[in-house]
Design a protein around this motif. Sequence first.
Motif, PDB file in Angstrom:
ATOM      1  N   ILE A 195       5.167   7.238  -4.144  1.00 50.79           N
ATOM      2  CA  ILE A 195       4.495   6.784  -5.361  1.00 50.79           C
ATOM      3  C   ILE A 195       3.083   6.315  -5.025  1.00 50.79           C
ATOM      4  O   ILE A 195       2.843   5.775  -3.934  1.00 50.79           O
ATOM      5  CB  ILE A 195       5.291   5.625  -6.031  1.00 50.79           C
ATOM      6  CG1 ILE A 195       4.587   5.121  -7.304  1.00 50.79           C
ATOM      7  CG2 ILE A 195       5.546   4.474  -5.072  1.00 50.79           C
ATOM      8  CD1 ILE A 195       5.413   4.147  -8.142  1.00 50.79           C
ATOM      9  N   TYR A 196       2.171   6.583  -5.959  1.00 54.54           N
ATOM     10  CA  TYR A 196       0.840   5.966  -5.925  1.00 54.54           C
ATOM     11  C   TYR A 196       0.699   5.087  -7.161  1.00 54.54           C
ATOM     12  O   TYR A 196       1.215   5.418  -8.227  1.00 54.54           O
ATOM     13  CB  TYR A 196      -0.259   7.028  -5.998  1.00 54.54           C
ATOM     14  CG  TYR A 196      -0.466   7.822  -4.739  1.00 54.54           C
ATOM     15  CD1 TYR A 196      -1.301   7.356  -3.725  1.00 54.54           C
ATOM     16  CD2 TYR A 196       0.143   9.062  -4.572  1.00 54.54           C
ATOM     17  CE1 TYR A 196      -1.506   8.095  -2.573  1.00 54.54           C
ATOM     18  CE2 TYR A 196      -0.059   9.811  -3.416  1.00 54.54           C
ATOM     19  CZ  TYR A 196      -0.879   9.322  -2.422  1.00 54.54           C
ATOM     20  OH  TYR A 196      -1.084  10.056  -1.284  1.00 54.54           O
ATOM     21  N   ILE A 197      -0.026   3.973  -6.994  1.00 56.68           N
ATOM     22  CA  ILE A 197      -0.446   3.167  -8.138  1.00 56.68           C
ATOM     23  C   ILE A 197      -1.957   3.324  -8.262  1.00 56.68           C
ATOM     24  O   ILE A 197      -2.692   3.176  -7.284  1.00 56.68           O
ATOM     25  CB  ILE A 197      -0.073   1.680  -7.948  1.00 56.68           C
ATOM     26  CG1 ILE A 197       1.449   1.506  -7.952  1.00 56.68           C
ATOM     27  CG2 ILE A 197      -0.728   0.811  -9.029  1.00 56.68           C
ATOM     28  CD1 ILE A 197       2.139   1.789  -9.282  1.00 56.68           C
ATOM     29  N   LYS A 217       0.900   2.463  -1.988  1.00 54.22           N
ATOM     30  CA  LYS A 217      -0.366   3.196  -1.874  1.00 54.22           C
ATOM     31  C   LYS A 217      -1.167   3.016  -3.174  1.00 54.22           C
ATOM     32  O   LYS A 217      -0.613   3.142  -4.272  1.00 54.22           O
ATOM     33  CB  LYS A 217      -0.103   4.689  -1.630  1.00 54.22           C
ATOM     34  CG  LYS A 217       0.547   4.977  -0.277  1.00 54.22           C
ATOM     35  CD  LYS A 217       0.623   6.468   0.025  1.00 54.22           C
ATOM     36  CE  LYS A 217       1.708   7.195  -0.737  1.00 54.22           C
ATOM     37  NZ  LYS A 217       3.075   6.955  -0.269  1.00 54.22           N
ATOM     38  N   LEU A 218      -2.461   2.754  -3.030  1.00 55.16           N
ATOM     39  CA  LEU A 218      -3.312   2.504  -4.201  1.00 55.16           C
ATOM     40  C   LEU A 218      -4.430   3.546  -4.285  1.00 55.16           C
ATOM     41  O   LEU A 218      -4.939   4.009  -3.256  1.00 55.16           O
ATOM     42  CB  LEU A 218      -3.947   1.113  -4.124  1.00 55.16           C
ATOM     43  CG  LEU A 218      -3.017  -0.100  -4.190  1.00 55.16           C
ATOM     44  CD1 LEU A 218      -3.810  -1.394  -4.003  1.00 55.16           C
ATOM     45  CD2 LEU A 218      -2.265  -0.141  -5.522  1.00 55.16           C
ATOM     46  N   ILE A 219      -4.798   3.869  -5.512  1.00 58.00           N
ATOM     47  CA  ILE A 219      -5.899   4.805  -5.780  1.00 58.00           C
ATOM     48  C   ILE A 219      -6.881   4.139  -6.741  1.00 58.00           C
ATOM     49  O   ILE A 219      -6.487   3.654  -7.814  1.00 58.00           O
ATOM     50  CB  ILE A 219      -5.369   6.110  -6.428  1.00 58.00           C
ATOM     51  CG1 ILE A 219      -4.414   6.865  -5.486  1.00 58.00           C
ATOM     52  CG2 ILE A 219      -6.525   7.014  -6.878  1.00 58.00           C
ATOM     53  CD1 ILE A 219      -5.044   7.521  -4.268  1.00 58.00           C
ATOM     54  N   GLN A 220      -8.142   4.089  -6.347  1.00 53.33           N
ATOM     55  CA  GLN A 220      -9.193   3.580  -7.232  1.00 53.33           C
ATOM     56  C   GLN A 220      -9.716   4.729  -8.094  1.00 53.33           C
ATOM     57  O   GLN A 220     -10.264   5.707  -7.586  1.00 53.33           O
ATOM     58  CB  GLN A 220     -10.345   3.005  -6.399  1.00 53.33           C
ATOM     59  CG  GLN A 220     -11.576   2.607  -7.214  1.00 53.33           C
ATOM     60  CD  GLN A 220     -11.343   1.371  -8.075  1.00 53.33           C
ATOM     61  OE1 GLN A 220     -10.929   0.325  -7.583  1.00 53.33           O
ATOM     62  NE2 GLN A 220     -11.629   1.493  -9.374  1.00 53.33           N
ATOM     63  N   LEU A 221      -9.533   4.603  -9.393  1.00 54.19           N
ATOM     64  CA  LEU A 221     -10.082   5.596 -10.319  1.00 54.19           C
ATOM     65  C   LEU A 221     -11.559   5.270 -10.559  1.00 54.19           C
ATOM     66  O   LEU A 221     -11.954   4.103 -10.612  1.00 54.19           O
ATOM     67  CB  LEU A 221      -9.318   5.571 -11.637  1.00 54.19           C
ATOM     68  CG  LEU A 221      -7.823   5.893 -11.523  1.00 54.19           C
ATOM     69  CD1 LEU A 221      -7.109   5.609 -12.843  1.00 54.19           C
ATOM     70  CD2 LEU A 221      -7.609   7.343 -11.104  1.00 54.19           C
ATOM     71  N   ILE A 222     -12.362   6.322 -10.706  1.00 57.00           N
ATOM     72  CA  ILE A 222     -13.809   6.143 -10.862  1.00 57.00           C
ATOM     73  C   ILE A 222     -14.219   6.610 -12.258  1.00 57.00           C
ATOM     74  O   ILE A 222     -13.987   7.769 -12.611  1.00 57.00           O
ATOM     75  CB  ILE A 222     -14.594   6.964  -9.811  1.00 57.00           C
ATOM     76  CG1 ILE A 222     -13.988   6.797  -8.406  1.00 57.00           C
ATOM     77  CG2 ILE A 222     -16.076   6.606  -9.857  1.00 57.00           C
ATOM     78  CD1 ILE A 222     -14.365   5.567  -7.666  1.00 57.00           C
ATOM     79  N   ALA A 223     -14.828   5.700 -13.017  1.00 55.67           N
ATOM     80  CA  ALA A 223     -15.297   6.040 -14.370  1.00 55.67           C
ATOM     81  C   ALA A 223     -16.825   5.998 -14.396  1.00 55.67           C
ATOM     82  O   ALA A 223     -17.476   5.953 -13.349  1.00 55.67           O
ATOM     83  CB  ALA A 223     -14.714   5.050 -15.376  1.00 55.67           C
ATOM     84  N   TYR A 249      -9.010  -1.340   0.816  1.00 49.14           N
ATOM     85  CA  TYR A 249      -7.999  -1.640  -0.210  1.00 49.14           C
ATOM     86  C   TYR A 249      -7.142  -0.452  -0.628  1.00 49.14           C
ATOM     87  O   TYR A 249      -6.005  -0.630  -1.039  1.00 49.14           O
ATOM     88  CB  TYR A 249      -8.692  -2.186  -1.475  1.00 49.14           C
ATOM     89  CG  TYR A 249      -9.597  -3.353  -1.197  1.00 49.14           C
ATOM     90  CD1 TYR A 249      -9.059  -4.630  -1.002  1.00 49.14           C
ATOM     91  CD2 TYR A 249     -10.981  -3.188  -1.107  1.00 49.14           C
ATOM     92  CE1 TYR A 249      -9.885  -5.705  -0.724  1.00 49.14           C
ATOM     93  CE2 TYR A 249     -11.819  -4.262  -0.829  1.00 49.14           C
ATOM     94  CZ  TYR A 249     -11.261  -5.520  -0.640  1.00 49.14           C
ATOM     95  OH  TYR A 249     -12.078  -6.576  -0.360  1.00 49.14           O
ATOM     96  N   VAL A 250      -7.720   0.746  -0.607  1.00 49.73           N
ATOM     97  CA  VAL A 250      -7.016   1.880  -1.227  1.00 49.73           C
ATOM     98  C   VAL A 250      -6.852   3.048  -0.255  1.00 49.73           C
ATOM     99  O   VAL A 250      -7.557   3.140   0.753  1.00 49.73           O
ATOM    100  CB  VAL A 250      -7.757   2.390  -2.498  1.00 49.73           C
ATOM    101  CG1 VAL A 250      -7.834   1.305  -3.551  1.00 49.73           C
ATOM    102  CG2 VAL A 250      -9.139   2.950  -2.158  1.00 49.73           C
TER     103      VAL A 250
END
Length: 333
Positions: A195-197, A217-223, A249-250
């Motif tokens: 899983i990713y958050i 596991k973390l994913i930084q979304l970019i806007a 962090y990610v």
Amino acid sequence: MLKIDIKPIALLSLAALVSFQCLAFDIIAHRGASGYLPEHTLAATTMAFAQQPDYIEQDLVITSDGELVVLHDIHLETVTNVATMFPDRHREDGRFYALDFTLAELRSLTVHERTDSQGKQVYANRYQGEGQFKVATFTEHLSTIRSLNATTGESVGLYSEIKSPAWHREQGIDISKAVLKVLRAHNLDDAAANIYIQCFDFEEIKRLRQELGARVKLIQLIAENSWNETPTNYDALKTVAGMQELTQYVQGIGPWLGHVTRYEQGQPTTELTDWMMAAQQAGLLIHPYTFRLDALPPGISAEQLLMLMVKKWQFDGVFTDQVPPVKRFLQSQ
Ligand code: CA
């Protein structure tokens, strides 16, 4: 004779392995099989599962009675019949918020194809049927995917997004804590779990790691700052230094395809920006959003875009509303 037979087989296996490694590209079913059925319904998730992606996405918001439900927005009116069922339950801005309804009330709604503010279907050629679709909880999605994995022998992962944590906090709700509670109850707050958050809010990503002790596991979304998605300053993040900071962090980033397919004099270029290259060099996974057959970036075909993402840029995966064409492309390579 035996020796001669074995050698080519061994070589073939090695070639297959090398080819597989070059194409390690994860397909993330964006909002389930949203290109075919109303997004984020259990029907869309089960259809996505049958299309065999690597991951299925869940966007998470919270109800007035504290249940995590799978919906893309904090608002309800663009994907449900809430305005007909509960005409007086909007806020002063005229919008209907999932947070103002109990789970039981949300279950009484039907979910339809996403519409714009005029009620027109956003993707005109998608689902045209009259099926009755419902809002479902995070736990229902999670347990459905787990059960299908068990009965089919597959290992499809989850890719869940914490939506608008700053907004939820303003409303007195800690959505990140609620998500971590569900993950921990299912032994999923673990770097090795399938899983990713993901989250658009960089402050929340830092908080998840540092204050809340998230191990997943973390994913930084970019806007873009202009979207007003979160308080995060994306101009500061979209730099070489920003990408280097993220590595603390990610595991990766989710850039918008518009960040990737840049244009010069109206023509798409095939060069990545400095910050995207810095992200790759720093070892961050790159999972851009969103590959849509019916809404491709201008001036580029589906095959050209897939070729660039998989072969030239060597991204690690993509969010897509349509899993089958991406799978077909990977299998053809
Ligand atoms: Ca999402």
